[in-house]
Design an enzyme around this catalytic site. Structure first.
Site, PDB file in Angstrom:
ATOM      1  N   GLY A  25       1.122  -0.930   0.102  1.00 63.03           N
ATOM      2  CA  GLY A  25      -0.361   0.015  -0.382  1.00 63.03           C
ATOM      3  C   GLY A  25       0.910   1.346   0.111  1.00 63.03           C
ATOM      4  N   GLY A  84      -1.965  -6.309  -0.074  1.00 62.33           N
ATOM      5  CA  GLY A  84      -3.124  -7.752   0.398  1.00 62.33           C
ATOM      6  C   GLY A  84      -2.948  -8.384   1.982  1.00 62.33           C
ATOM      7  CG  HIS A  85      -0.673  -6.503   4.917  1.00 59.72           C
ATOM      8  ND1 HIS A  85      -0.139  -6.400   6.514  1.00 59.72           N
ATOM      9  CD2 HIS A  85       0.446  -5.169   4.311  1.00 59.72           C
ATOM     10  CE1 HIS A  85       0.161  -4.808   6.494  1.00 59.72           C
ATOM     11  NE2 HIS A  85       0.065  -4.563   5.030  1.00 59.72           N
ATOM     12  CB  CYS A 129       2.456   3.487  11.472  1.00 59.08           C
ATOM     13  SG  CYS A 129       2.084   2.024  10.039  1.00 59.08           S
ATOM     14  CB  THR A 148      12.061 -10.593 -11.544  1.00 61.43           C
ATOM     15  OG1 THR A 148      13.151 -10.867 -12.852  1.00 61.43           O
ATOM     16  CG2 THR A 148      11.162 -12.547 -12.123  1.00 61.43           C
TER      17      THR A 148
HETATM   18  C1  LIG Z   1      -2.330  -0.421   6.052  1.00 65.16           C
HETATM   19  C2  LIG Z   1      -1.856   0.313   5.258  1.00 65.16           C
HETATM   20  C3  LIG Z   1      -1.639   1.650   4.413  1.00 65.16           C
HETATM   21  C4  LIG Z   1       0.084   0.654   4.093  1.00 65.16           C
HETATM   22  O1  LIG Z   1       0.092  -0.571   3.760  1.00 65.16           O
HETATM   23  P1  LIG Z   1       1.297  -1.346   3.225  1.00 65.16           P
HETATM   24  O2  LIG Z   1       0.872  -2.523   2.559  1.00 65.16           O
HETATM   25  O3  LIG Z   1       1.127  -2.232   4.638  1.00 65.16           O
HETATM   26  O4  LIG Z   1       2.824  -0.685   3.168  1.00 65.16           O
HETATM   27  C5  LIG Z   1      -1.622   2.353   3.419  1.00 65.16           C
HETATM   28  N1  LIG Z   1      -3.309   3.257   3.718  1.00 65.16           N
HETATM   29  C6  LIG Z   1      -4.152   2.543   5.121  1.00 65.16           C
HETATM   30  C7  LIG Z   1      -5.333   3.014   5.136  1.00 65.16           C
HETATM   31  C8  LIG Z   1      -2.819   1.054   5.356  1.00 65.16           C
HETATM   32  O5  LIG Z   1      -4.120   0.442   6.883  1.00 65.16           O
END
Ligand SMILES: *Cc1c(COP(=O)(O)O)cnc(C)c1O
Length: 398
Positions: free
Chosen positions: A71, A201-202, A326, A238
């Site tokens: 993200g 994805g997570h 974070c 890749t």
């Molecule tokens: C978790 C999150 C991100 C960051 O995504 P990552 O894949 O961990 O870099 C960005 N924006 C929001 C709103 C999120 O909840």
């Protein structure tokens, strides 16, 4: 001791479908998708299918999906891209909000240092911005509106379609950080007037370290690195095929089960909110109840520290969060809660419980049973709480 994992906004456990897609890929599809032989072409086919599955979940075209490392990268890419396109036309104004994720906020701060002007829309006390605010903030120099779909700390869902409509009418690019929404709320990028969208994805039971940027056809997307021809020459290297396949499998499942999961998870959410608020004095729910992520519960408890609360809950097996993962570990209260206008003192006592379909009603009941006890115990030791109670009795308020 049982473990109750309620930190799904930070990350989720992978679903069996994602794990299977990944291990199938790891053991069987080892080719490089750029190779012309049949082993490479098998990989290319998996890659294409994953892109198609993700596009389908958003009602996008397969050519509008670009894979990223998550993200954060998708947010950075979308915003930087719009800024570069804007610069070329001497447009250097961006509209956003004060409660974005740091992936957006810190990118904007950097752009401000580079000469951009950013308007951070004020967020209402219950956690929303309006299309009218966006419209009023637009200037001749505006090159981008970036507003998150759903907030990661307080779960409020913004009127994305209407904001997108305003941007369409004014011919301004609209990006939304939909990392918390994708897989949890039905998204249609066309119907909802979205030009660029970030996902990860997570956050929907897929793997970590992989995400995607949706960029509408016709919008020029500038590359971020130099290298090979992957991702249409824009994001060389890749492809991380197992991760991409795992993410696609997870999203496909999440979208197929979205209505069912959303109803179930909301029932757990409402059970917890209604089980805690009447029982714990001086507790508040952050964010409005109506347009809210199915899995988000966000409380503030006066007189205690969110960090201590988390540690005590962990001793009971309950894994929550004080805000976003974070910011945990920093002593400043969350910028999201401050954006709602909460005083520092109250914002410090925050707790986010974020649920998924893997949580059970028994777990919700366990939280309702244990959380008030932990809050009371911490308040018994808190000089701040003692002061609040003293003031209360002096003012004769019950
Ligand atoms: C978790 C999150 C991100 C960051 O995504 P990552 O894949 O961990 O870099 C960005 N924006 C929001 C709103 C999120 O909840």
């Amino acid at each position: 001791m049982k473990t109750v994992y309620v930190d799904n906004a930070a990350t989720t456990a992978m679903c069996p479908e994602a794990i299977k897609a990944m291990t199938d890929c790891m053991s069987g599809v080892y080719g490089n998708a750029s190779s012309l032989h049949h082993i490479g072409q098998e990989a290319a086919e998996v890659l294409f299918q994953a892109r198609q599955d993700i596009a389908d979940c958003l009602n996008a075209d397969v050519n509008e999906i670009y894979f990223t490392s998550g993200g954060t990268e998708a947010d950075n890419w979308a915003i930087r891209n719009a800024a570069r396109l804007g610069s070329k036309k001497n447009k250097n104004h961006i509209i956003s909000t004060a409660f974005e994720h740091h992936a957006v906020l810190h990118t904007l701060k950097k752009l401000e240092k580079e000469g951009f002007e950013v308007t951070y829309l004020e967020v209402s006390a219950d956690g929303y911005v309006t299309p009218e605010q966006v419209e009023n903030a637009i200037k001749a120099e505006t090159c981008l509106v970036t507003i998150m779909y759903a907030n990661n700390e307080i779960g409020t869902v913004q009127p994305v379609k209407e904001i997108g409509q305003v941007c369409r009418e004014k011919g301004i690019l609209f990006h939304t950080d939909a990392v918390q929404a994708v897989g949890h709320i039905a998204i249609d990028v066309n119907e909802q007037n979205i030009d660029m969208l970030s996902l990860s994805g997570h956050k929907f039971h897929g793997p970590k370290g992989v995400g995607a940027l949706y960029c509408k056809k016709g919008i020029s997307l500038l590359g971020i690195m130099q290298g090979g021809a992957q991702e249409k020459n824009k994001r060389p290297g890749t492809e991380n095929l197992p991760a991409v396949a795992g993410m696609a499998a997870a999203l496909k499942k999440a979208c197929a089960e979205l209505d069912k999961n959303s109803a179930y998870i909301s029932s757990l959410r409402d059970k917890i909110i209604d089980g805690i608020l009447p029982v714990v004095p001086r507790a508040r729910l952050n964010g409005g109840r109506d347009a809210r992520l199915p899995g988000n519960v966000s409380f503030c408890f006066e007189g205690i520290e969110g960090e201590s609360l988390l540690l005590y809950l962990d001793l009971k097996g309950i894994c929550g969060s004080s805000g976003s993962a974070c910011t945990s570990g920093s002593l400043d209260p969350s910028h999201v809660l401050l954006a709602l206008g909460l005083p520092h003192e109250i914002a410090h006592g925050s707790l986010r419980i974020s649920l998924s379909e893997y949580n059970t009603m028994e777990e919700a009941e366990y939280i309702i049973e244990e959380l008030p006890k932990v809050v009371n115990r911490l308040r018994d030791m808190s000089p701040v709480w003692e002061r609040i109670m003293k003031e209360e009795s002096e003012n004769g308020i019950q």
